[in-house]
Design a protein around this motif. Structure first.
Motif, PDB file in Angstrom:
ATOM      1  N   GLY A  49       0.829  -1.196   0.000  1.00  0.00           N
ATOM      2  CA  GLY A  49       0.000   0.000   0.000  1.00  0.00           C
ATOM      3  C   GLY A  49       0.860   1.240   0.000  1.00  0.00           C
ATOM      4  O   GLY A  49       0.623   2.191  -0.753  1.00  0.00           O
ATOM      5  N   TRP A  50       1.904   1.231   0.827  1.00  0.00           N
ATOM      6  CA  TRP A  50       2.797   2.373   0.869  1.00  0.00           C
ATOM      7  C   TRP A  50       3.533   2.541  -0.464  1.00  0.00           C
ATOM      8  O   TRP A  50       3.769   3.666  -0.905  1.00  0.00           O
ATOM      9  CB  TRP A  50       3.832   2.193   1.986  1.00  0.00           C
ATOM     10  N   LEU A  51       3.880   1.411  -1.078  1.00  0.00           N
ATOM     11  CA  LEU A  51       4.583   1.498  -2.364  1.00  0.00           C
ATOM     12  C   LEU A  51       3.694   2.163  -3.408  1.00  0.00           C
ATOM     13  O   LEU A  51       4.150   3.020  -4.170  1.00  0.00           O
ATOM     14  CB  LEU A  51       4.986   0.096  -2.832  1.00  0.00           C
ATOM     15  N   TRP A  52       2.437   1.788  -3.467  1.00  0.00           N
ATOM     16  CA  TRP A  52       1.518   2.371  -4.431  1.00  0.00           C
ATOM     17  C   TRP A  52       1.334   3.861  -4.167  1.00  0.00           C
ATOM     18  O   TRP A  52       1.294   4.670  -5.099  1.00  0.00           O
ATOM     19  CB  TRP A  52       0.159   1.673  -4.382  1.00  0.00           C
ATOM     20  N   ALA A  53       1.217   4.228  -2.881  1.00  0.00           N
ATOM     21  CA  ALA A  53       1.038   5.642  -2.550  1.00  0.00           C
ATOM     22  C   ALA A  53       2.280   6.421  -2.973  1.00  0.00           C
ATOM     23  O   ALA A  53       2.179   7.515  -3.553  1.00  0.00           O
ATOM     24  CB  ALA A  53       0.792   5.808  -1.049  1.00  0.00           C
ATOM     25  N   GLY A  54       3.451   5.845  -2.693  1.00  0.00           N
ATOM     26  CA  GLY A  54       4.702   6.497  -3.084  1.00  0.00           C
ATOM     27  C   GLY A  54       4.806   6.641  -4.585  1.00  0.00           C
ATOM     28  O   GLY A  54       5.237   7.687  -5.098  1.00  0.00           O
ATOM     29  N   ALA A  55       4.390   5.604  -5.309  1.00  0.00           N
ATOM     30  CA  ALA A  55       4.450   5.658  -6.767  1.00  0.00           C
ATOM     31  C   ALA A  55       3.514   6.743  -7.301  1.00  0.00           C
ATOM     32  O   ALA A  55       3.860   7.475  -8.233  1.00  0.00           O
ATOM     33  CB  ALA A  55       4.068   4.297  -7.356  1.00  0.00           C
ATOM     34  N   VAL A  59       4.571  10.006  -9.500  1.00  0.00           N
ATOM     35  CA  VAL A  59       3.981  10.303 -10.818  1.00  0.00           C
ATOM     36  C   VAL A  59       3.508  11.766 -10.864  1.00  0.00           C
ATOM     37  O   VAL A  59       3.746  12.490 -11.825  1.00  0.00           O
ATOM     38  CB  VAL A  59       2.824   9.342 -11.115  1.00  0.00           C
ATOM     39  N   VAL A  60       2.840  12.189  -9.794  1.00  0.00           N
ATOM     40  CA  VAL A  60       2.315  13.570  -9.764  1.00  0.00           C
ATOM     41  C   VAL A  60       3.461  14.578  -9.790  1.00  0.00           C
ATOM     42  O   VAL A  60       3.437  15.551 -10.554  1.00  0.00           O
ATOM     43  CB  VAL A  60       1.429  13.766  -8.512  1.00  0.00           C
ATOM     44  N   VAL A  61       4.463  14.314  -8.955  1.00  0.00           N
ATOM     45  CA  VAL A  61       5.606  15.234  -8.906  1.00  0.00           C
ATOM     46  C   VAL A  61       6.311  15.254 -10.259  1.00  0.00           C
ATOM     47  O   VAL A  61       6.700  16.322 -10.760  1.00  0.00           O
ATOM     48  CB  VAL A  61       6.576  14.820  -7.772  1.00  0.00           C
ATOM     49  N   GLY A  62       6.468  14.090 -10.853  1.00  0.00           N
ATOM     50  CA  GLY A  62       7.109  14.005 -12.157  1.00  0.00           C
ATOM     51  C   GLY A  62       6.337  14.766 -13.220  1.00  0.00           C
ATOM     52  O   GLY A  62       6.909  15.476 -14.054  1.00  0.00           O
ATOM     53  N   ALA A  63       5.037  14.665 -13.186  1.00  0.00           N
ATOM     54  CA  ALA A  63       4.212  15.365 -14.172  1.00  0.00           C
ATOM     55  C   ALA A  63       4.352  16.874 -14.004  1.00  0.00           C
ATOM     56  O   ALA A  63       4.443  17.615 -14.993  1.00  0.00           O
ATOM     57  CB  ALA A  63       2.753  14.938 -14.020  1.00  0.00           C
ATOM     58  N   LEU A  64       4.360  17.318 -12.761  1.00  0.00           N
ATOM     59  CA  LEU A  64       4.516  18.752 -12.504  1.00  0.00           C
ATOM     60  C   LEU A  64       5.871  19.235 -12.990  1.00  0.00           C
ATOM     61  O   LEU A  64       5.989  20.299 -13.620  1.00  0.00           O
ATOM     62  CB  LEU A  64       4.360  19.053 -11.017  1.00  0.00           C
ATOM     63  N   ALA A  65       6.897  18.443 -12.691  1.00  0.00           N
ATOM     64  CA  ALA A  65       8.253  18.824 -13.104  1.00  0.00           C
ATOM     65  C   ALA A  65       8.344  18.859 -14.622  1.00  0.00           C
ATOM     66  O   ALA A  65       8.941  19.758 -15.202  1.00  0.00           O
ATOM     67  CB  ALA A  65       9.265  17.830 -12.541  1.00  0.00           C
ATOM     68  N   LEU A  66       7.730  17.918 -15.277  1.00  0.00           N
ATOM     69  CA  LEU A  66       7.733  17.859 -16.736  1.00  0.00           C
ATOM     70  C   LEU A  66       7.024  19.068 -17.311  1.00  0.00           C
ATOM     71  O   LEU A  66       7.460  19.648 -18.312  1.00  0.00           O
ATOM     72  CB  LEU A  66       7.023  16.583 -17.198  1.00  0.00           C
ATOM     73  N   GLY A  67       5.983  19.488 -16.696  1.00  0.00           N
ATOM     74  CA  GLY A  67       5.248  20.662 -17.152  1.00  0.00           C
ATOM     75  C   GLY A  67       6.075  21.921 -17.035  1.00  0.00           C
ATOM     76  O   GLY A  67       6.012  22.805 -17.881  1.00  0.00           O
ATOM     77  N   ILE A  68       6.889  21.996 -15.971  1.00  0.00           N
ATOM     78  CA  ILE A  68       7.742  23.165 -15.781  1.00  0.00           C
ATOM     79  C   ILE A  68       8.889  23.142 -16.792  1.00  0.00           C
ATOM     80  O   ILE A  68       9.245  24.175 -17.376  1.00  0.00           O
ATOM     81  CB  ILE A  68       8.311  23.181 -14.343  1.00  0.00           C
ATOM     82  N   VAL A  69       9.467  21.954 -17.014  1.00  0.00           N
ATOM     83  CA  VAL A  69      10.627  21.837 -17.893  1.00  0.00           C
ATOM     84  C   VAL A  69      10.235  22.077 -19.344  1.00  0.00           C
ATOM     85  O   VAL A  69      10.924  22.776 -20.084  1.00  0.00           O
ATOM     86  CB  VAL A  69      11.267  20.429 -17.720  1.00  0.00           C
ATOM     87  N   ILE A  70       9.135  21.551 -19.772  1.00  0.00           N
ATOM     88  CA  ILE A  70       8.723  21.666 -21.170  1.00  0.00           C
ATOM     89  C   ILE A  70       7.979  22.985 -21.339  1.00  0.00           C
ATOM     90  O   ILE A  70       6.791  23.085 -20.999  1.00  0.00           O
ATOM     91  CB  ILE A  70       7.840  20.481 -21.579  1.00  0.00           C
TER      92      ILE A  70
END
Lengths: 111, 178
Positions: A49-55, A59-70
């Motif tokens: 459960g913790w692994l899924w929450a962490g994943a 994903v959310v943080v990665g998407a935000l970072a991708l939005g800032i970078v691109i």
């Protein structure tokens, strides 16, 4: 508990044992599968459960970072279309200039 | 390895043998009050809940904990059924779900007087069934049974005396007809 009651209890317990031994094969098979599922699924379920929450957070943080970078490159990005209101204003202005010139020329011809 | 870690490792290894030992009796106990498919679901849910939440407890607590979870599942089943029946009654619709008391003939595979007693056990209220199964079949003492049922010892004795009284009446009736 009286002797009579003990007899009732022991007979009932024997009945329950017999019923359990006579459990239909189909139910027993499903029961074994359920047990295996519980032991495999339950062990580490909390960790998973913790692994899924962490994943999900990653994903959310990665998407935000991708939005800032691109970001669009101003040199290669297509020009933004002119605002519609300004275009209409210019068109109207050209019309009024033309109209004014027409009126001037017509008044000149009458005079 | 710390004591807690080694206990956790040995607990996990003991889970499957424990559940294999109780699963048959748990299913029989569940079949006393709900249809077979629902009984299987209740037992599976109880196993999963037990493994997730209580497998870390000391092993001498496993049996009462497991049966407590199982009977909570059975009680939830009966509550949902009662709500469903109330809704159907209010809306004037028919209840087409299977009866919670299946044909007692299914117990006759046991082929003895005990089968009739088991069929009678089916007719008892869930709490009396639970008290009888835990105290007399699982062999828990009164205090442990009370803990598993979430009641005090006096309540356990009351449920037990009513259950055994009912069984006595059935058994005496059975011997008269022989």
């Amino acid at each position: 508990m009286s002797t009579g009651e003990e007899r009732h209890v022991s007979e009932t317990v024997r009945g329950l044992e017999a019923v359990t031994d006579a459990t239909p094969r189909s139910l027993q098979t499903r029961l074994d599968a359920a047990r295996r599922l519980a032991v495999e699924g339950g062990n580490g379920t909390a960790r998973r459960g913790w692994l899924w929450a962490g994943a999900a957070v990653a994903v959310v943080v990665g998407a935000l970072a991708l939005g800032i970078v691109i970001r669009p490159n101003p040199e290669t990005a297509p020009p933004a279309p002119a605002p519609v209101a300004d275009a209409d204003l210019y068109q109207d202005l050209e019309f009024y200039v033309w109209l004014a010139e027409e009126l001037d020329s017509s008044s000149d011809s009458r005079s | 390895m710390s004591r807690k870690t080694s206990e956790g490792v040995s607990n996990r290894a003991a889970l499957d043998p424990f559940l294999r030992e109780v699963q048959g009796r748990a299913l029989t106990a569940a079949r006393l009050s709900v249809p077979d498919d629902d009984a299987l679901d209740c037992v599976q849910d109880a196993m999963l809940a037990f493994v997730c939440a209580y497998s870390g407890r000391p092993r001498d607590q496993w049996r009462p904990l497991f049966f407590r979870i199982l009977y909570n599942k059975l009680r939830d089943w009966h509550r949902r059924r009662a709500v469903r029946q109330a809704v159907l009654w209010v809306t004037g619709r028919e209840d087409d779900s299977p009866s919670p008391l299946p044909d007692p003939q299914r117990w006759l595979a046991a082929q003895d007087a005990g089968a009739r007693l088991v069929a009678e056990l089916e007719r008892l209220p869930l709490r009396q069934q639970q008290a009888f199964v835990l105290r007399h079949w699982e062999g828990m003492d009164t205090e442990t049974t009370a803990g598993a049922m979430g009641v005090n010892a006096g309540t356990v004795k009351t449920h037990l005396s009513r259950a055994t009284e009912r069984l006595r009446q059935v058994l005496e009736g059975h011997h008269e007809h022989r």
